[in-house]
Scaffold this active site. Sequence first.
Site, PDB file in Angstrom:
ATOM      1  N   ASP A  15       0.842  -1.191   0.000  1.00 24.37           N
ATOM      2  CA  ASP A  15       0.000   0.000   0.000  1.00 24.37           C
ATOM      3  C   ASP A  15       0.888   1.256   0.000  1.00 24.37           C
ATOM      4  O   ASP A  15       1.818   1.355   0.813  1.00 24.37           O
ATOM      5  CB  ASP A  15      -0.841  -0.079   1.291  1.00 24.37           C
ATOM      6  CG  ASP A  15      -1.898   0.977   1.389  1.00 24.37           C
ATOM      7  OD1 ASP A  15      -2.499   1.315   0.364  1.00 24.37           O
ATOM      8  OD2 ASP A  15      -2.147   1.453   2.526  1.00 24.37           O
ATOM      9  N   HIS A  16       0.608   2.191  -0.883  1.00 30.64           N
ATOM     10  CA  HIS A  16       1.342   3.474  -0.939  1.00 30.64           C
ATOM     11  C   HIS A  16       2.860   3.330  -1.000  1.00 30.64           C
ATOM     12  O   HIS A  16       3.581   4.007  -0.251  1.00 30.64           O
ATOM     13  CB  HIS A  16       0.986   4.368   0.265  1.00 30.64           C
ATOM     14  CG  HIS A  16      -0.426   4.836   0.278  1.00 30.64           C
ATOM     15  ND1 HIS A  16      -0.923   5.768  -0.605  1.00 30.64           N
ATOM     16  CD2 HIS A  16      -1.459   4.491   1.072  1.00 30.64           C
ATOM     17  CE1 HIS A  16      -2.205   5.974  -0.361  1.00 30.64           C
ATOM     18  NE2 HIS A  16      -2.559   5.202   0.649  1.00 30.64           N
TER      19      HIS A  16
HETATM   20  O1  G3H Z   1      -4.154   3.085   2.215  1.00 31.50           O
HETATM   21  C1  G3H Z   1      -4.814   2.961   3.254  1.00 31.50           C
HETATM   22  C2  G3H Z   1      -6.153   3.506   3.363  1.00 31.50           C
HETATM   23  O2  G3H Z   1      -6.395   4.471   2.414  1.00 31.50           O
HETATM   24  C3  G3H Z   1      -6.651   3.698   4.730  1.00 31.50           C
HETATM   25  O3  G3H Z   1      -7.447   4.831   4.958  1.00 31.50           O
HETATM   26  O4  G3H Z   1      -7.031   5.015   7.383  1.00 31.50           O
HETATM   27  O5  G3H Z   1      -8.837   6.307   6.308  1.00 31.50           O
HETATM   28  O6  G3H Z   1      -9.053   3.875   6.569  1.00 31.50           O
HETATM   29  P1  G3H Z   1      -8.113   5.015   6.388  1.00 31.50           P
HETATM   30 ZN    ZN Z   2      -4.474   5.044   1.328  1.00 31.72          ZN
END
Ligand code: G3H
Ligand code: ZN
Length: 288
Positions: free
Chosen positions: A80-81
């Site tokens: 993720d990211h």
């Molecule tokens: O990449 C992770 C998510 O976009 C998490 O977002 O913390 O608002 O659930 P959130």
């Molecule tokens: Zn995110």
Amino acid sequence: MKIMLDIFKKAQENKYAIGAFNVSNLEQIKAIIQAVQKMKSPVIMATSEGESKSIGKKQIKAIIDVYRQETGWPIILHLDHGKSFEVVKEAIEAGYDSVQFDGSELSFEENVRITKKIVEFAREKGIENIEGEMGYLRGKSAVQEAVEIKEEDLTDPKQAQEFIKETKVDSLAVAIGNIHGVFKSTKNPHLFLDRLEEINKGLANKVFLVLHGGSGTPEEDIKKAIQLGIVKINVNTELRMAYTKALKKTLQDNPSQTTPYKIMLPVIEAVQKVVEEKIKLFGSDNKI
Ligand code: G3H
Ligand code: ZN
């Protein structure tokens, strides 16, 4: 076999979304596995750069493999990211199924350039799903003061088409009024659903649309966003909140308890409950 893309295709055709839940330890993984078992839902376990570093990329890959072998369920491991080519490469080499390169803080040209390079590298390694990001998502996965969303933060529908054409990513994370995290003293904002509709129309199902910032988003907006083409929804903060709240309460209620696995039981249960609620909301229950 294209397991993950099949899962997304089915979700797109039948209008439900797959939850991507962030994890950084075994208790969170267990909570999600238990929810998957109960809800019979495909699932994505996601680690951000920090979370990946904490648990270890090879280590989480090995843990997920054990659960996959034991259950036969489609449990997808996703970066993720990822903010650089190197981090994404590391995840691919550790055996992740799916990766995100987040170049949203870069210029459009630079975002395209690095995303393209990652797509080429990932394809060669047989990675099924490469996610790009366009538009700027404010906030962080925490409880925070309200942040203002500006028009210029949102994904531009025309630019999104160009991005897909140039980079050939499989999935695209969009900024449509969503934020990372939960606001302290006010509700999270509504999504700009018209913008999502416009983006989706322009892309004509050429890409799988991803909604980040799943925590705190009004439920009716989530449901409408799924109808408008979102197939993956990322959730982190609400899981973190459930985890820490349950942990604090258990320690307070049982001050003499020193056995870690006993302390963690209510924590796992609390996280599991949130995951189950999200699976239900996203409509991915009973899909495996
Ligand atoms: O990449 C992770 C998510 O976009 C998490 O977002 O913390 O608002 O659930 P959130
Ligand atoms: Zn995110």
